[in-house]
Scaffold this motif. Structure first.
Motif, PDB file in Angstrom:
ATOM      1  N   MET A 173       0.837  -1.197   0.000  1.00  0.00           N
ATOM      2  CA  MET A 173       0.000   0.000   0.000  1.00  0.00           C
ATOM      3  C   MET A 173       0.877   1.254   0.000  1.00  0.00           C
ATOM      4  O   MET A 173       1.857   1.338   0.746  1.00  0.00           O
ATOM      5  CB  MET A 173      -0.911   0.003   1.244  1.00  0.00           C
ATOM      6  CG  MET A 173      -1.755   1.266   1.373  1.00  0.00           C
ATOM      7  SD  MET A 173      -2.714   1.341   2.902  1.00  0.00           S
ATOM      8  CE  MET A 173      -3.931   0.072   2.586  1.00  0.00           C
ATOM      9  N   LYS A 174       0.521   2.200  -0.836  1.00  0.00           N
ATOM     10  CA  LYS A 174       1.234   3.477  -0.883  1.00  0.00           C
ATOM     11  C   LYS A 174       1.002   4.234   0.425  1.00  0.00           C
ATOM     12  O   LYS A 174      -0.110   4.286   0.935  1.00  0.00           O
ATOM     13  CB  LYS A 174       0.729   4.299  -2.071  1.00  0.00           C
ATOM     14  CG  LYS A 174       1.408   5.647  -2.249  1.00  0.00           C
ATOM     15  CD  LYS A 174       0.885   6.321  -3.510  1.00  0.00           C
ATOM     16  CE  LYS A 174       1.517   7.690  -3.707  1.00  0.00           C
ATOM     17  NZ  LYS A 174       1.057   8.677  -2.720  1.00  0.00           N
ATOM     18  N   ALA A 175       2.062   4.807   0.966  1.00  0.00           N
ATOM     19  CA  ALA A 175       1.955   5.540   2.227  1.00  0.00           C
ATOM     20  C   ALA A 175       0.972   6.699   2.109  1.00  0.00           C
ATOM     21  O   ALA A 175       0.905   7.377   1.078  1.00  0.00           O
ATOM     22  CB  ALA A 175       3.330   6.058   2.638  1.00  0.00           C
ATOM     23  N   LYS A 176       0.204   6.902   3.176  1.00  0.00           N
ATOM     24  CA  LYS A 176      -0.748   8.022   3.232  1.00  0.00           C
ATOM     25  C   LYS A 176      -0.282   9.003   4.306  1.00  0.00           C
ATOM     26  O   LYS A 176       0.337   8.607   5.295  1.00  0.00           O
ATOM     27  CB  LYS A 176      -2.154   7.508   3.558  1.00  0.00           C
ATOM     28  CG  LYS A 176      -2.713   6.542   2.517  1.00  0.00           C
ATOM     29  CD  LYS A 176      -4.105   6.064   2.913  1.00  0.00           C
ATOM     30  CE  LYS A 176      -4.642   5.012   1.958  1.00  0.00           C
ATOM     31  NZ  LYS A 176      -4.832   5.533   0.593  1.00  0.00           N
ATOM     32  N   ARG A 216      -0.098  -5.080  12.233  1.00  0.00           N
ATOM     33  CA  ARG A 216       0.024  -5.529  10.837  1.00  0.00           C
ATOM     34  C   ARG A 216      -0.181  -7.034  10.733  1.00  0.00           C
ATOM     35  O   ARG A 216      -0.909  -7.521   9.848  1.00  0.00           O
ATOM     36  CB  ARG A 216       1.408  -5.159  10.296  1.00  0.00           C
ATOM     37  CG  ARG A 216       1.669  -5.611   8.857  1.00  0.00           C
ATOM     38  CD  ARG A 216       3.136  -5.468   8.500  1.00  0.00           C
ATOM     39  NE  ARG A 216       3.976  -6.295   9.368  1.00  0.00           N
ATOM     40  CZ  ARG A 216       5.306  -6.147   9.496  1.00  0.00           C
ATOM     41  NH1 ARG A 216       5.933  -5.198   8.837  1.00  0.00           N
ATOM     42  NH2 ARG A 216       5.984  -6.945  10.294  1.00  0.00           N
ATOM     43  N   ASP A 217       0.421  -7.787  11.647  1.00  0.00           N
ATOM     44  CA  ASP A 217       0.311  -9.249  11.598  1.00  0.00           C
ATOM     45  C   ASP A 217      -1.131  -9.709  11.834  1.00  0.00           C
ATOM     46  O   ASP A 217      -1.623 -10.618  11.163  1.00  0.00           O
ATOM     47  CB  ASP A 217       1.245  -9.881  12.637  1.00  0.00           C
ATOM     48  CG  ASP A 217       2.722  -9.672  12.303  1.00  0.00           C
ATOM     49  OD1 ASP A 217       3.022  -9.296  11.149  1.00  0.00           O
ATOM     50  OD2 ASP A 217       3.566  -9.864  13.198  1.00  0.00           O
ATOM     51  N   LEU A 256      -7.035   0.539   8.696  1.00  0.00           N
ATOM     52  CA  LEU A 256      -5.777   1.210   8.387  1.00  0.00           C
ATOM     53  C   LEU A 256      -4.934   1.281   9.659  1.00  0.00           C
ATOM     54  O   LEU A 256      -5.465   1.463  10.761  1.00  0.00           O
ATOM     55  CB  LEU A 256      -6.041   2.639   7.892  1.00  0.00           C
ATOM     56  CG  LEU A 256      -6.659   2.785   6.504  1.00  0.00           C
ATOM     57  CD1 LEU A 256      -7.112   4.227   6.269  1.00  0.00           C
ATOM     58  CD2 LEU A 256      -5.670   2.357   5.425  1.00  0.00           C
ATOM     59  N   ILE A 257      -3.619   1.153   9.496  1.00  0.00           N
ATOM     60  CA  ILE A 257      -2.702   1.272  10.630  1.00  0.00           C
ATOM     61  C   ILE A 257      -2.051   2.648  10.555  1.00  0.00           C
ATOM     62  O   ILE A 257      -1.320   2.956   9.617  1.00  0.00           O
ATOM     63  CB  ILE A 257      -1.626   0.175  10.600  1.00  0.00           C
ATOM     64  CG1 ILE A 257      -2.286  -1.208  10.642  1.00  0.00           C
ATOM     65  CG2 ILE A 257      -0.656   0.352  11.769  1.00  0.00           C
ATOM     66  CD1 ILE A 257      -1.318  -2.352  10.368  1.00  0.00           C
ATOM     67  N   ASP A 276       8.725   0.272   7.737  1.00  0.00           N
ATOM     68  CA  ASP A 276       9.114  -1.137   7.770  1.00  0.00           C
ATOM     69  C   ASP A 276       8.228  -1.937   8.736  1.00  0.00           C
ATOM     70  O   ASP A 276       7.942  -3.110   8.508  1.00  0.00           O
ATOM     71  CB  ASP A 276      10.583  -1.287   8.184  1.00  0.00           C
ATOM     72  CG  ASP A 276      11.551  -0.814   7.106  1.00  0.00           C
ATOM     73  OD1 ASP A 276      11.099  -0.561   5.968  1.00  0.00           O
ATOM     74  OD2 ASP A 276      12.754  -0.685   7.418  1.00  0.00           O
ATOM     75  N   ALA A 277       7.791  -1.290   9.815  1.00  0.00           N
ATOM     76  CA  ALA A 277       6.976  -1.981  10.829  1.00  0.00           C
ATOM     77  C   ALA A 277       5.546  -2.211  10.349  1.00  0.00           C
ATOM     78  O   ALA A 277       4.866  -3.106  10.849  1.00  0.00           O
ATOM     79  CB  ALA A 277       6.964  -1.189  12.127  1.00  0.00           C
ATOM     80  N   GLY A 278       5.095  -1.379   9.400  1.00  0.00           N
ATOM     81  CA  GLY A 278       3.739  -1.581   8.874  1.00  0.00           C
ATOM     82  C   GLY A 278       2.831  -0.376   8.941  1.00  0.00           C
ATOM     83  O   GLY A 278       1.630  -0.482   8.669  1.00  0.00           O
ATOM     84  N   CYS A 279       3.364   0.787   9.277  1.00  0.00           N
ATOM     85  CA  CYS A 279       2.543   2.001   9.294  1.00  0.00           C
ATOM     86  C   CYS A 279       2.045   2.299   7.881  1.00  0.00           C
ATOM     87  O   CYS A 279       2.802   2.252   6.919  1.00  0.00           O
ATOM     88  CB  CYS A 279       3.361   3.182   9.822  1.00  0.00           C
ATOM     89  SG  CYS A 279       2.462   4.745   9.792  1.00  0.00           S
ATOM     90  N   GLU A 280       0.751   2.609   7.781  1.00  0.00           N
ATOM     91  CA  GLU A 280       0.134   2.925   6.491  1.00  0.00           C
ATOM     92  C   GLU A 280      -0.270   4.392   6.381  1.00  0.00           C
ATOM     93  O   GLU A 280      -0.320   4.950   5.290  1.00  0.00           O
ATOM     94  CB  GLU A 280      -1.103   2.041   6.291  1.00  0.00           C
ATOM     95  CG  GLU A 280      -0.760   0.571   6.231  1.00  0.00           C
ATOM     96  CD  GLU A 280      -1.978  -0.336   6.354  1.00  0.00           C
ATOM     97  OE1 GLU A 280      -1.925  -1.470   5.840  1.00  0.00           O
ATOM     98  OE2 GLU A 280      -2.979   0.068   6.975  1.00  0.00           O
ATOM     99  N   VAL A 281      -0.575   5.013   7.524  1.00  0.00           N
ATOM    100  CA  VAL A 281      -0.951   6.431   7.550  1.00  0.00           C
ATOM    101  C   VAL A 281      -0.045   7.144   8.544  1.00  0.00           C
ATOM    102  O   VAL A 281       0.002   6.788   9.726  1.00  0.00           O
ATOM    103  CB  VAL A 281      -2.426   6.628   7.966  1.00  0.00           C
ATOM    104  CG1 VAL A 281      -2.789   8.116   7.905  1.00  0.00           C
ATOM    105  CG2 VAL A 281      -3.357   5.810   7.083  1.00  0.00           C
ATOM    106  N   PHE A 282       0.668   8.148   8.064  1.00  0.00           N
ATOM    107  CA  PHE A 282       1.594   8.905   8.889  1.00  0.00           C
ATOM    108  C   PHE A 282       0.966  10.254   9.247  1.00  0.00           C
ATOM    109  O   PHE A 282       0.671  11.057   8.357  1.00  0.00           O
ATOM    110  CB  PHE A 282       2.905   9.150   8.139  1.00  0.00           C
ATOM    111  CG  PHE A 282       3.669   7.897   7.803  1.00  0.00           C
ATOM    112  CD1 PHE A 282       4.748   7.487   8.569  1.00  0.00           C
ATOM    113  CD2 PHE A 282       3.312   7.118   6.708  1.00  0.00           C
ATOM    114  CE1 PHE A 282       5.450   6.331   8.268  1.00  0.00           C
ATOM    115  CE2 PHE A 282       4.008   5.956   6.391  1.00  0.00           C
ATOM    116  CZ  PHE A 282       5.075   5.560   7.179  1.00  0.00           C
TER     117      PHE A 282
END
Length: 224
Positions: A1-4, A160-161, A171-172, A188-194
């Motif tokens: 997924m592209k970072a948001k 994420r797991d 969303l994470i 790397d840990a799995g963040c999708e929304v910053f």
């Protein structure tokens, strides 16, 4: 997924709200609106009235983070004001989590929960499947500019797991110290929304357009 990316509106130049929102409209994925009551955290920031005021010029989903002791008092006001996501702290709803989650959904709003650094994911295990978003705090809540809590990387990986194992759709998201020093580890840990605030975005340049370009450059350099 592209970072948001979700700019924290309490960190923007509040003397130029319309101009800043119009810049964000063309670049971001969400607006992050912190709502504090001065009780759950010792600070007061934005409000349902703020959401109502900016909604007409917003092109993106408005994500409301409730740092309040009684989130049920804010749900209907925020839905009426135009919130697209309402995200109370898990610590404030667990006595009536299902009722509040169902209430938010009944109003046509997406629902998330926010977890303080010391709160484990197991705290929400019985309703995690109902959520549209999980926000993991990597600083203690209430004030901008705090130091990143390294132990939260493990929690992001766990979220994420669980999502991958069960096919959940949430969303994470990460709130706190999302900047060039942490982008790679969070990604790397799995963040999708910053959620980006002072250190990640607004403090990079007084011109928000320039600051945004610098943030994206920092993110790409650290993660690609």
């Amino acid at each position: 997924m592209k970072a948001k990316f979700s700019p924290s509106l309490m960190c923007m130049d509040l003397l130029n709200i319309r101009e800043q929102i119009e810049i964000i409209n063309e670049r971001a994925d969400f607006y992050h609106v912190d709502i504090m009551d001065g009780h759950y955290v010792k600070n007061i920031t934005l409000s349902p009235d703020f959401v109502k005021a900016v909604k007409p010029v917003c092109k993106l989903p408005i994500d409301c983070h409730l740092m309040v002791t009684n989130p049920e008092d804010f749900v209907e006001m925020l839905a009426e004001a135009g919130a697209d996501y309402i995200c109370p702290h898990a610590e404030t709803i667990n006595a009536q989590a299902f009722r509040i989650i169902n209430k938010i959904k009944s109003l046509g709003v997406k629902v998330g929960v926010v977890l303080n650094p010391a709160t484990p994911l197991s705290y929400i295990k019985h309703y995690i499947h109902l959520l549209d978003k999980i926000t993991i705090m990597t600083v203690d809540p209430g004030f901008a500019g705090q130091s990143f809590i390294e132990e939260m990387l493990e929690k992001i990986e766990e979220a994420r797991d669980i999502k991958e194992k069960n096919g959940y759709k949430y969303l994470i998201e990460v709130d706190g110290s999302c900047n060039e020093k942490t982008f790679k580890r969070l990604n790397d840990a799995g963040c999708e929304v910053f959620i980006v605030g002072s250190s990640g975005l607004f403090g990079l340049d007084s011109d928000l357009t320039v600051a945004w370009d610098k943030m994206i450059e920092n993110f790409k350099r650290e993660t690609e």
